[in-house]
Design a protein around this motif. Structure first.
Motif, PDB file in Angstrom:
ATOM      1  N   ALA A 155      27.483  26.059  43.357  1.00  0.00           N
ATOM      2  CA  ALA A 155      28.616  25.965  42.431  1.00  0.00           C
ATOM      3  C   ALA A 155      29.335  24.661  42.724  1.00  0.00           C
ATOM      4  N   ALA A 156      29.848  24.037  41.671  1.00  0.00           N
ATOM      5  CA  ALA A 156      30.514  22.745  41.861  1.00  0.00           C
ATOM      6  C   ALA A 156      31.873  22.884  42.535  1.00  0.00           C
ATOM      7  N   HIS A 157      32.496  24.063  42.386  1.00  0.00           N
ATOM      8  CA  HIS A 157      33.832  24.261  42.949  1.00  0.00           C
ATOM      9  C   HIS A 157      33.879  25.621  43.628  1.00  0.00           C
ATOM     10  N   VAL A 158      34.402  25.640  44.847  1.00  0.00           N
ATOM     11  CA  VAL A 158      34.459  26.875  45.640  1.00  0.00           C
ATOM     12  C   VAL A 158      35.823  26.978  46.310  1.00  0.00           C
ATOM     13  N   ASP A 159      36.400  28.196  46.262  1.00  0.00           N
ATOM     14  CA  ASP A 159      37.646  28.496  46.972  1.00  0.00           C
ATOM     15  C   ASP A 159      37.391  29.620  47.961  1.00  0.00           C
ATOM     16  N   HIS A 160      37.795  29.421  49.202  1.00  0.00           N
ATOM     17  CA  HIS A 160      37.800  30.502  50.192  1.00  0.00           C
ATOM     18  C   HIS A 160      39.248  30.707  50.603  1.00  0.00           C
ATOM     19  N   LEU A 161      39.792  31.916  50.346  1.00  0.00           N
ATOM     20  CA  LEU A 161      41.222  32.159  50.526  1.00  0.00           C
ATOM     21  C   LEU A 161      41.468  33.435  51.333  1.00  0.00           C
ATOM     22  N   HIS A 162      42.694  33.552  51.825  1.00  0.00           N
ATOM     23  CA  HIS A 162      43.091  34.712  52.628  1.00  0.00           C
ATOM     24  C   HIS A 162      44.290  35.422  51.994  1.00  0.00           C
ATOM     25  N   PRO A 163      44.167  35.944  50.794  1.00  0.00           N
ATOM     26  CA  PRO A 163      45.284  36.668  50.188  1.00  0.00           C
ATOM     27  C   PRO A 163      45.461  38.031  50.846  1.00  0.00           C
ATOM     28  N   ASP A 164      46.708  38.476  50.969  1.00  0.00           N
ATOM     29  CA  ASP A 164      46.949  39.792  51.567  1.00  0.00           C
ATOM     30  C   ASP A 164      46.218  40.886  50.807  1.00  0.00           C
ATOM     31  N   SER A 165      46.217  40.799  49.486  1.00  0.00           N
ATOM     32  CA  SER A 165      45.567  41.840  48.682  1.00  0.00           C
ATOM     33  C   SER A 165      44.061  41.851  48.913  1.00  0.00           C
ATOM     34  N   GLY A 166      43.466  40.671  49.001  1.00  0.00           N
ATOM     35  CA  GLY A 166      42.023  40.598  49.241  1.00  0.00           C
ATOM     36  C   GLY A 166      41.647  41.098  50.625  1.00  0.00           C
ATOM     37  N   ILE A 167      42.475  40.762  51.626  1.00  0.00           N
ATOM     38  CA  ILE A 167      42.171  41.207  52.986  1.00  0.00           C
ATOM     39  C   ILE A 167      42.397  42.712  53.106  1.00  0.00           C
ATOM     40  N   ALA A 168      43.334  43.271  52.330  1.00  0.00           N
ATOM     41  CA  ALA A 168      43.532  44.725  52.338  1.00  0.00           C
ATOM     42  C   ALA A 168      42.252  45.428  51.901  1.00  0.00           C
ATOM     43  N   LEU A 169      41.629  44.934  50.836  1.00  0.00           N
ATOM     44  CA  LEU A 169      40.325  45.486  50.427  1.00  0.00           C
ATOM     45  C   LEU A 169      39.286  45.265  51.519  1.00  0.00           C
ATOM     46  N   ALA A 170      39.308  44.067  52.104  1.00  0.00           N
ATOM     47  CA  ALA A 170      38.306  43.697  53.089  1.00  0.00           C
ATOM     48  C   ALA A 170      38.410  44.512  54.367  1.00  0.00           C
ATOM     49  N   THR A 171      39.597  45.089  54.634  1.00  0.00           N
ATOM     50  CA  THR A 171      39.787  45.859  55.866  1.00  0.00           C
ATOM     51  C   THR A 171      39.886  47.354  55.610  1.00  0.00           C
ATOM     52  N   ALA A 172      39.675  47.777  54.384  1.00  0.00           N
ATOM     53  CA  ALA A 172      39.667  49.202  54.075  1.00  0.00           C
ATOM     54  C   ALA A 172      38.378  49.828  54.608  1.00  0.00           C
ATOM     55  N   ALA A 173      38.478  51.063  55.081  1.00  0.00           N
ATOM     56  CA  ALA A 173      37.313  51.730  55.686  1.00  0.00           C
ATOM     57  C   ALA A 173      36.134  51.777  54.723  1.00  0.00           C
ATOM     58  N   ASP A 174      36.397  52.005  53.450  1.00  0.00           N
ATOM     59  CA  ASP A 174      35.342  52.039  52.436  1.00  0.00           C
ATOM     60  C   ASP A 174      35.495  50.849  51.488  1.00  0.00           C
ATOM     61  N   GLY A 175      35.635  49.679  52.083  1.00  0.00           N
ATOM     62  CA  GLY A 175      35.888  48.475  51.304  1.00  0.00           C
ATOM     63  C   GLY A 175      34.812  48.142  50.296  1.00  0.00           C
ATOM     64  N   ALA A 176      33.564  48.393  50.627  1.00  0.00           N
ATOM     65  CA  ALA A 176      32.472  48.060  49.702  1.00  0.00           C
ATOM     66  C   ALA A 176      32.586  48.874  48.417  1.00  0.00           C
ATOM     67  N   ALA A 177      32.823  50.184  48.564  1.00  0.00           N
ATOM     68  CA  ALA A 177      32.952  51.040  47.384  1.00  0.00           C
ATOM     69  C   ALA A 177      34.208  50.692  46.597  1.00  0.00           C
ATOM     70  N   LEU A 178      35.287  50.404  47.290  1.00  0.00           N
ATOM     71  CA  LEU A 178      36.533  50.063  46.614  1.00  0.00           C
ATOM     72  C   LEU A 178      36.426  48.732  45.873  1.00  0.00           C
ATOM     73  N   THR A 179      35.678  47.794  46.427  1.00  0.00           N
ATOM     74  CA  THR A 179      35.476  46.507  45.749  1.00  0.00           C
ATOM     75  C   THR A 179      34.757  46.717  44.430  1.00  0.00           C
ATOM     76  N   ARG A 180      33.746  47.578  44.443  1.00  0.00           N
ATOM     77  CA  ARG A 180      33.023  47.864  43.192  1.00  0.00           C
ATOM     78  C   ARG A 180      33.931  48.596  42.212  1.00  0.00           C
ATOM     79  N   GLU A 181      34.739  49.528  42.723  1.00  0.00           N
ATOM     80  CA  GLU A 181      35.650  50.267  41.849  1.00  0.00           C
ATOM     81  C   GLU A 181      36.681  49.329  41.225  1.00  0.00           C
ATOM     82  N   CYS A 182      37.137  48.366  42.012  1.00  0.00           N
ATOM     83  CA  CYS A 182      38.183  47.451  41.550  1.00  0.00           C
ATOM     84  C   CYS A 182      37.649  46.415  40.572  1.00  0.00           C
ATOM     85  N   PHE A 183      36.456  45.873  40.846  1.00  0.00           N
ATOM     86  CA  PHE A 183      35.963  44.711  40.099  1.00  0.00           C
ATOM     87  C   PHE A 183      34.685  44.957  39.309  1.00  0.00           C
TER      88      PHE A 183
END
Length: 683
Positions: free
Chosen positions: A116-144
């Protein structure tokens, strides 16, 4: 069409200026584009990527690393595997284009390998909340749905770049990913598209968490559990008074292994977390995002006493908890250290939480202390979000250790510039808005100290503090040194702003030039109240803090050659200066056992920039000596051995000499700064 680097900087600044998108100095961004190689005259594909260190919100051209994409992508063919992926960071240096710009960070692979020509790697509180949830993989699919893909935790590095590149290739519909335990990454064909995708992920996660939180609240529950009444926030005045009393003690404990500066936070989000039922278990789990725990340590020290516990009881418990914390941290190090691990860097906490009062954070500079507190607020937001949608589950302790004691992190620490001589020291300068006081404040700040500029004129004090660098370097406070309450308030302000006080300069003064018969009782009392009483009050209150800290300290009196020189028409001023001079001797004898050194400086008349001389003293002295006021400085110089005028910066230099690293065994000394006045020689 604008240059890719210009687009990148503009995008980065927009993203980094909003705390919802990423924490301070967190994340990195990139843009790819084509330029002409000045050597071959041929087009070459380049990658501009935020370099190691720095902050997206303030990113500039010099903060970008510039690499050739063909060479960087060729590294895939020589990649020796995840066990040796750290070697690839040095290999990035061989991919630099031209002068290369900033040093490439560990995340460079994520940007160069993703198609990709442009890439952002960020640490938003909301994104890290998903990333640290016990079932984060399932919640990511549910959310997005399938637009955002889950990536299991992996330490940042070359392999993570390969993983994300493969995920993007396998999921052409995806606009980004959630990195387990860590953050988010988004991409786009244009800078605008990449930014739009980053914001879509962040805002969608926020809305997802907000909806779940609202459901809990409708049921009468909170992600952190109910409020415990005995841990609820104290009223503001009581809370801050208690914080000011505790700050020096906590700072002293946090400085057991190395001196630290402090920062105090009693924001609503902090006080609410400290009052909640889940405070202790969540704090014990520690933070998850590497940016967080590298600055906050793996977990905070939590005081387990109710909000209204007396200060003496809190101090006693802090001492016990601090010892337990150090033992626990040493055990953590021993559990995971290998023969190749860097030595233990220090076992003191970076975050101390006191229910009902607030959060104390620590670092080697005021900025790092403040940022550590900001990162823990990020962590609180992450924990709240994760608990709202699932169960907060940070990365494993062993993975935290691998990052905290990573050889690459150690190398970054070793590249840090050598600290200035007065780094980690907090100075309070009375009469600091003009003349000797201002010059002293400027010199101490230039040598690395944080400075509290205390002056009768608050506006001028704040203006000087702003000139020195603002709140991360200095603050201005209004202080009448004759007022016991105002002196205590100034010391409390220093404790809340920087953690305590290490260095005091008793400089506030005034003078009335009158003969014995013309000197009134009011004249006498005023000068003794400001200089004798004022110096006593400042020294006493500063000594309380210095003793509580257990870090030693310096008290400097700006006395005068008049403390030993008998001049005409100067009875009140010279007598009070003699009082100050003997306070130096008395306090040096009394405070030495605490490691507190007390010294004095005896200047000749300092005319230039002096508030005293400008306030009428200059005209009076000029009249006594029979010279024009404009010539008073030259008159004073003419009667000295060196024939040179004494300026404010000369006195400031003497303050630094007495408080810097070279005269650490000196106390009870008076240093003449008078160009040589033989009648004032010390005997």
């Amino acid at each position: 069409m604008s240059h890719p680097a210009a687009e990148l900087i503009a995008r980065s600044n927009r993203l980094g200026s909003d705390a919802r998108n990423t924490n301070y100095a967190g994340g990195n961004t990139s843009a790819a584009g084509t330029e002409t190689d000045p050597v071959t005259g041929q087009d070459v594909e380049l990658l501009w990527v935020k370099g190691s260190g720095g902050d997206l919100g303030t990113l500039r051209q010099e903060g970008l690393a510039v690499l050739r994409l063909d060479r960087m992508r060729a590294l895939v063919d020589v990649y020796p595997g995840v066990e040796r992926e750290d070697e690839m960071v040095e290999a990035f240096d061989y991919c630099l284009h031209g002068k290369g710009g900033a040093a490439p960070s560990i995340d460079t692979a994520m940007h160069g390998l993703v198609d990709a020509a442009h890439v952002d790697h960020l640490h938003p509180d909301s994104g890290i909340a998903l990333a640290t949830a016990a079932d984060g993989a399932a919640l990511t699919r549910e959310c997005f749905g399938d637009r955002v893909v889950w990536v299991p935790w992996r330490r940042p590095g070359f392999q993570l770049g390969l993983d994300i590149a493969e995920i993007k290739q396998q999921n052409p519909q995806a606009i980004g990913c959630v990195l387990g335990g860590h953050g988010i990454t988004a991409w786009g064909a244009t800078s605008a598209e990449c930014e739009e995708n980053s914001l879509m992920i962040i805002r969608t996660a926020e809305q997802f968490i907000a909806a779940r939180t609202a459901e809990l609240e409708a049921q009468g529950t909170h992600p952190f559990g109910p409020i415990r009444d005995e841990y609820a926030a104290l009223p503001e005045a009581e809370r801050r008074a208690k914080a000011a009393a505790l700050a020096p003690v906590i700072r002293g404990l946090a400085s057991t292994d190395a001196p630290q500066l402090g920062h105090f936070t009693d924001s609503e989000v902090v006080l609410d977390f400290l009052a909640r039922e889940k405070l202790a278990p969540l704090a014990e789990l520690g933070t998850s995002c590497p940016d967080h725990f590298l600055r906050t340590k793996v977990k905070p020290l939590v005081v387990d006493l109710p909000a209204d516990a007396p200060v003496e009881e809190v101090v006693a418990r802090l001492t016990e908890l601090h010892q337990a914390y150090r033992e626990d941290y040493a055990a953590y190090y021993e559990r995971h250290a290998t023969p190749d691990s860097p030595a233990l860097r220090g076992a003191d906490p970076a975050i101390v939480l006191v229910p009902g009062v607030g959060m104390f954070s620590f670092g080697r500079t005021k900025q790092t202390a403040r940022v550590a507190g900001e990162f823990y607020i990020n962590a609180i937001n992450v924990m709240r979000g994760a608990e709202a949608i699932s169960t907060y589950t940070p990365i494993e302790e062993s993975e935290k250790f691998r990052i905290e004691y990573w050889a690459l992190e150690e190398a970054k620490l070793q590249r840090m510039p050598r600290p200035k001589p007065l780094a980690t020291r907090v100075a309070l300068v009375t009469g600091g808005a003009s003349g000797i006081g201002k010059a002293t404040a400027e010199r101490l700040a230039a040598e690395g100290a944080c400075v509290v500029v205390a002056d009768l004129d608050l506006g001028k004090a704040q203006a000087v503090a702003e000139e020195l660098g603002g709140a991360d370097v200095a603050i201005g406070v209004q202080t009448d040194v004759t007022s016991e309450a105002q002196v205590q308030e100034a010391i409390a302000a220093a404790a809340l702003a920087f953690g305590g006080v290490d260095l005091v300069v008793n400089n506030a003064g005034l003078s009335l030039s009158k003969s014995l018969l013309e000197t009134t009782v009011k004249d006498w009392d005023l000068q003794h109240e400001v200089m004798a009483r004022g110096s006593f009050l400042v020294a006493r209150e500063a000594a309380r803090v210095m003793i509580a800290q257990g870090l030693g300290g310096d008290i400097i009196y700006i006395s005068s050659k008049n403390s030993v020189f008998a001049g005409p028409n100067n009875i009140a001023y010279s007598a009070t200066k003699a009082d100050q001079a003997h306070q130096v001797r008395l306090l040096a004898a009394e405070l030495g056992e605490h490691g507190i050194r007390v010294n004095g400086i005896n200047p000749d008349g300092v005319v230039r920039g002096s508030g005293i001389f400008a306030g009428g003293w200059g005209a009076q002295r000029a009249k006594v000596y029979g010279v024009d006021e404009s010539e008073l400085g030259q008159y004073y110089a003419g009667r000295t051995l060196l024939k040179k005028e004494v300026l404010p910066e000369h006195v400031a230099a003497a303050v630094f000499a007495l408080t810097g690293p070279d005269l650490v065994q000196t106390t009870g000394l008076h240093v003449p700064v008078d160009s040589g006045v033989a009648a004032a020689f010390l005997r």
